[in-house]
Enzyme design. Structure first.
Site, mmCIF file in Angstrom:
data_model
loop_
_atom_site.group_PDB
_atom_site.id
_atom_site.type_symbol
_atom_site.label_atom_id
_atom_site.label_comp_id
_atom_site.label_asym_id
_atom_site.label_seq_id
_atom_site.Cartn_x
_atom_site.Cartn_y
_atom_site.Cartn_z
ATOM 1 N N LYS A 119 110.817 19.518 131.115
ATOM 2 C CA LYS A 119 110.216 20.632 131.848
ATOM 3 C C LYS A 119 110.946 21.949 131.594
ATOM 4 O O LYS A 119 111.994 21.989 130.957
ATOM 5 C CB LYS A 119 110.201 20.304 133.349
ATOM 6 C CG LYS A 119 109.437 19.060 133.690
ATOM 7 C CD LYS A 119 107.990 19.158 133.231
ATOM 8 C CE LYS A 119 107.139 18.039 133.761
ATOM 9 N NZ LYS A 119 107.650 16.699 133.417
HETATM 10 C C1 LIG Z 1 101.859 18.116 136.136
HETATM 11 C C2 LIG Z 1 102.967 17.149 136.387
HETATM 12 N N1 LIG Z 1 103.240 16.760 137.644
HETATM 13 C C3 LIG Z 1 104.250 15.898 137.919
HETATM 14 C C4 LIG Z 1 105.041 15.387 136.931
HETATM 15 C C5 LIG Z 1 106.109 14.408 137.306
HETATM 16 O O1 LIG Z 1 107.343 15.002 137.446
HETATM 17 P P1 LIG Z 1 108.625 14.060 137.722
HETATM 18 O O2 LIG Z 1 108.828 13.256 136.492
HETATM 19 O O3 LIG Z 1 109.752 15.012 137.984
HETATM 20 O O4 LIG Z 1 108.290 13.240 138.919
HETATM 21 C C6 LIG Z 1 104.814 15.758 135.622
HETATM 22 C C7 LIG Z 1 105.669 15.198 134.560
HETATM 23 O O5 LIG Z 1 105.399 15.203 133.406
HETATM 24 C C8 LIG Z 1 103.763 16.668 135.324
HETATM 25 O O6 LIG Z 1 103.493 17.070 134.083
#
Ligand SMILES: Cc1ncc(COP(=O)(O)O)c(C=O)c1O
Length: 180
Positions: free
Chosen positions: A124
């Site tokens: 990210k």
């Molecule tokens: C749009 C979106 N939401 C949530 C997530 C999940 O994030 P995390 O891995 O920190 O839970 C991602 C991960 O790729 C994502 O692209």
């Protein structure tokens, strides 16, 4: 999603172009997932289509801020006010900011809506040594509940588990969003 207290008949609207994390959060709380169309120019929620998909069971709109661009938060907040849930009042707008942390009009992504959820995973825009995340909100009651959920329900009358980052991870990124 836990903090919405969803019932099986409740509906949450998510964009059809998405990562599976946000739809799964809705399904994980046993509510009904309703996909909306996206605007092909921005890949963000098409707010006119969101409006068409609202029913008396809609509880929340859950846009994703796609790939650096904010979802149309002002339009979605306006819809949320105009179609209140019969019991719970105005719909909650929750932004998934895992993929965007830039500006939105006069403010920043993370400021508009009931809450916005950020990811600090390695892939990210902001990262904290692997995994991590942040939720922004201006609602003190919600903030208290979220802190409780993060820490076994301590200091809040809520269900809880352990959703903490390590101290090293937490200190590796300064929060770019100022709360009011
Ligand atoms: C749009 C979106 N939401 C949530 C997530 C999940 O994030 P995390 O891995 O920190 O839970 C991602 C991960 O790729 C994502 O692209």
């Amino acid at each position: 999603m836990i903090s919405l207290g969803l019932e099986p008949e409740d509906e949450v609207i998510c964009p059809a172009i998405n990562f599976k994390a946000s739809p799964l959060a809705v399904l994980g709380q046993g509510a009904k997932l309703v996909f909306c169309e996206i605007d092909p120019h921005t890949f963000n929620c098409d707010s006119a289509d969101v409006e068409r998909r609202i029913t008396p069971n809609t509880r929340a709109i859950f846009p994703v801020h796609m790939n650096g661009l904010s979802a149309p938060m002002d339009d979605l907040l306006d819809i949320a006010e105009r179609y209140p849930h019969p019991t719970h009042g105005p719909l909650k707008v929750i932004g998934d900011a895992a993929r965007a942390c830039g500006g939105y009009k006069e403010t920043k992504i993370g400021k508009k809506g009931w809450m916005n959820v950020f990811s600090f995973h390695t892939m990210k825009l902001m990262t904290t040594l692997g995994e991590g995340g942040m939720i922004t909100t201006d609602d003190p009651e919600l903030a208290k509940m979220l802190r409780g959920i993060r820490q076994w329900g301590n200091e809040a009358d809520t269900w809880g588990s352990s959703y903490k980052m390590t101290k090293v991870q937490a200190s590796s990124r300064k929060c770019p969003i100022k709360s009011s």
